[in-house]
Design a protein around this motif. Structure first.
Motif, PDB file in Angstrom:
ATOM      1  N   ILE A  36     -59.058  20.794 -23.335  1.00 37.25           N
ATOM      2  CA  ILE A  36     -57.634  21.023 -23.077  1.00 37.25           C
ATOM      3  C   ILE A  36     -57.394  22.090 -22.010  1.00 37.25           C
ATOM      4  CG2 ILE A  36     -56.962  20.278 -25.395  1.00 37.25           C
ATOM      5  CD1 ILE A  36     -56.655  23.224 -26.157  1.00 37.25           C
ATOM      6  N   PRO A  76     -54.450  20.808 -19.525  1.00 38.08           N
ATOM      7  CA  PRO A  76     -53.085  21.012 -20.014  1.00 38.08           C
ATOM      8  C   PRO A  76     -52.720  22.497 -20.153  1.00 38.08           C
ATOM      9  CG  PRO A  76     -54.165  19.303 -21.291  1.00 38.08           C
ATOM     10  CD  PRO A  76     -55.219  19.921 -20.427  1.00 38.08           C
ATOM     11  N   SER A  91     -49.615  24.138 -18.210  1.00 39.75           N
ATOM     12  CA  SER A  91     -48.539  24.839 -18.917  1.00 39.75           C
ATOM     13  C   SER A  91     -48.334  26.244 -18.352  1.00 39.75           C
ATOM     14  CB  SER A  91     -48.842  24.904 -20.418  1.00 39.75           C
ATOM     15  OG  SER A  91     -49.950  25.740 -20.689  1.00 39.75           O
ATOM     16  N   CYS A 102     -49.956  14.797 -19.366  1.00 38.85           N
ATOM     17  CA  CYS A 102     -50.548  15.126 -20.667  1.00 38.85           C
ATOM     18  C   CYS A 102     -50.872  13.870 -21.466  1.00 38.85           C
ATOM     19  CB  CYS A 102     -49.601  16.027 -21.468  1.00 38.85           C
ATOM     20  SG  CYS A 102     -49.519  17.721 -20.848  1.00 38.85           S
ATOM     21  N   TRP A 135     -53.883  12.196 -19.781  1.00 40.62           N
ATOM     22  CA  TRP A 135     -55.068  13.011 -20.063  1.00 40.62           C
ATOM     23  C   TRP A 135     -55.507  12.811 -21.513  1.00 40.62           C
ATOM     24  CZ3 TRP A 135     -58.231  15.841 -16.978  1.00 40.62           C
ATOM     25  CH2 TRP A 135     -59.093  16.766 -17.587  1.00 40.62           C
ATOM     26  N   GLY A 136     -54.547  12.775 -22.419  1.00 35.16           N
ATOM     27  CA  GLY A 136     -54.857  12.602 -23.835  1.00 35.16           C
ATOM     28  C   GLY A 136     -55.513  11.265 -24.123  1.00 35.16           C
ATOM     29  N   TYR A 139     -54.223  14.778 -28.536  1.00 37.21           N
ATOM     30  CA  TYR A 139     -54.329  15.756 -27.446  1.00 37.21           C
ATOM     31  C   TYR A 139     -53.165  15.648 -26.458  1.00 37.21           C
ATOM     32  CZ  TYR A 139     -59.043  17.338 -28.726  1.00 37.21           C
ATOM     33  OH  TYR A 139     -60.111  17.897 -29.379  1.00 37.21           O
ATOM     34  N   GLY A 140     -52.655  14.432 -26.228  1.00 35.02           N
ATOM     35  CA  GLY A 140     -51.498  14.276 -25.349  1.00 35.02           C
ATOM     36  C   GLY A 140     -50.291  15.017 -25.888  1.00 35.02           C
ATOM     37  N   GLY A 177     -50.667  18.749 -25.476  1.00 34.48           N
ATOM     38  CA  GLY A 177     -50.314  19.192 -24.129  1.00 34.48           C
ATOM     39  C   GLY A 177     -48.812  19.313 -23.944  1.00 34.48           C
TER      40      GLY A 177
END
Length: 465
Positions: free
Chosen positions: A286, A289, A293, A323, A326-327, A366-367, A370
């Motif tokens: 992570i 993300p 952020s 996000c 990526w997730g 995980y998305g 993020g």
């Protein structure tokens, strides 16, 4: 000090901000891994002593990040407003506030080492080792807190490259000095744990010097005039209004993870080892993300201060899309390759099985995780710290911890992992809705004001006739 983030294409701008931050976050994580590796070679007692210091380090880190978040929020908005004098005043007052807090922290820390760590459960034979480490570490606290605030001020000006370079240099200095000061080389004596603390202090000292020099000579964001006492208190209050909730938010997660770890420990050493491996893989997974952020704080602050709300809305949409993408990629990669990744750290089949289960279940969320990170950074940048606190408390204290206990009772260790996944997904959806609503309301209000201007002008001319 420039309005760098209120013009140009939003997507490439966010990418430019984020890429340096990736390496900065990586350097911070690597900093801790290097320390743990070299101290572990001293022996079990030394490693245990250092482990006992983590709660105190965590508290100070949370305070530093909170102050940095508060400073970045108000400074970025002042830059967006175009008020150079206000920017210099806020930056300087942020640094003086951090110095004041450092002084209080050092005095309390040095005078309470033995009772505090005894209360934390350290045995009598470990206390001298802890004292050896913390006496040096406390004296270097200024090199931890002040640069954190300084680097956030630089990021608020739209420069994420320099803070990342500063952190990378600090990590390299620490990695080079650790074996020299811990084990000794030539005429330099072996200092053991004290050497580890000293390496950390020297590495962090480079960040203090570099950040202050850059703020003064390059960004011209430091004022050498004395403010009125009332103005100083108002600025400190503005910083702490965001900083205290942000610090609290940062502390909730590691405290909650402590409870989760104790729950996982009921299933044996192999389960704890598997959980630990999966958590380390997660921390690296992570990074992107997290870096994104961190980039949102200056971007949102400057554009909100300049009243360019549509750019904030577009930036959030792009950030959320990244996000989610990526997730999905991580969920597939870790779900398929979890066992192989775990085997790199430990060949024990039982450990590999536990780590693989975690990396099959939790990455699904995980998305959403993020989205939570970006939403929290956005609300803090807007000067609205409460939503970040609510999201973190809901995710960790009201969902993850109680559902983990329930899931453990019903489904064993898989129930604990499922609880983490559900908490991320639920709060991620809520964060998305809350964030979008806040930006939409602001854009609608601005549009209504613009549309009402002709009516006001017409009414004015009519009254003149």
């Amino acid at each position: 000090m420039k309005l760098q983030l209120t013009e140009g294409r939003v997507g490439p701008l966010l990418l430019k901000l984020t890429l340096p931050m990736v390496w900065g976050v990586f350097a911070v994580i690597g900093f801790n891994i290097v320390d743990t590796y070299f101290v572990g070679q001293l022996g079990t007692n030394e490693l245990a002593a250092m482990s006992f210091t983590f709660p105190i380090v965590m508290v100070l880190g949370s305070v530093s990040m909170g102050l940095g978040t508060g400073a970045a929020s108000i400074i970025a908005r002042a830059i967006g407003e175009g008020d150079r004098h206000k920017v210099k005043r806020l930056t300087t007052d942020s640094l003086t506030l951090s110095l004041l807090i450092v002084g209080i922290f050092v005095i309390l820390g040095l005078t309470t080492i033995d009772p505090v760590f005894t209360a934390l459960g350290a045995k009598a034979e470990i206390i001298p080792l802890i004292r050896e480490y913390m006496q040096t570490w406390y004296l270097g606290v200024i090199f931890i807190v002040v640069p954190m605030v300084g680097n956030n001020a630089i990021r608020a000006a739209g420069n994420t490259l320099i803070p990342s370079v500063i952190m990378i240099v600090a990590g390299v200095v620490n990695a080079v000095l650790d074996p020299i000061l811990i084990f000794g080389v030539g005429k330099i004596p072996a200092m053991g744990l004290q050497g580890a603390a000293l390496a950390t202090v020297i590495g962090r000292a480079t960040t203090l010097i570099a950040s202050l020099l850059f703020l003064h000579y390059r960004e011209r964001m430091i004022s050498w005039s004395f403010p009125s006492f009332n103005l100083l208190l108002r600025n400190w209050q503005s910083i702490l209004y965001i900083g205290i909730p942000a610090a609290t938010t940062n502390m909730i997660t590691p405290i909650s993870i402590t409870f989760i770890t104790s729950l996982v420990a009921n299933y044996g050493i192999a389960t704890v080892a598997g959980f630990g491996i999966a958590s380390k893989v997660e921390s690296f997974s992570i990074i992107a993300p997290m870096a994104l952020s961190a980039s949102f704080s200056p971007f949102v602050g400057q554009n909100w201060g300049a009243k360019k709300y549509e750019r904030v809305y577009l930036g959030l949409r792009l950030g959320f899309q990244f996000c989610l993408l990526w997730g999905v990629v991580l969920a597939i990669a870790l779900g398929v390759g979890g066992s192989l990744i775990a085997s790199i750290f430990d060949p024990n089949p039982e450990v590999i099985e536990i780590a693989a289960k975690y990396l099959l279940i939790v990455p699904i969320s995980y998305g959403a995780s993020g989205i939570i990170l970006i939403s929290s950074a956005t609300f803090n940048a807007l000067g609205k710290p409460l939503p970040s606190v609510v999201m973190t408390m809901t995710r960790m204290l009201f969902l993850y911890v109680p559902l983990a206990y329930l899931g453990s009772w019903l489904f064993g260790v898989n129930g604990i992992f499922a609880a983490a996944c559900f908490a991320n997904l639920a709060v991620g959806i809520g964060a998305y809705i809350w964030n979008q609503k806040t930006c939409s309301l602001k854009m609608t209000a601005q549009q209504e004001r613009v549309e009402n201007i002709p009516e006001v002008v017409t009414s004015f001319h009519g009254s003149q006739k």
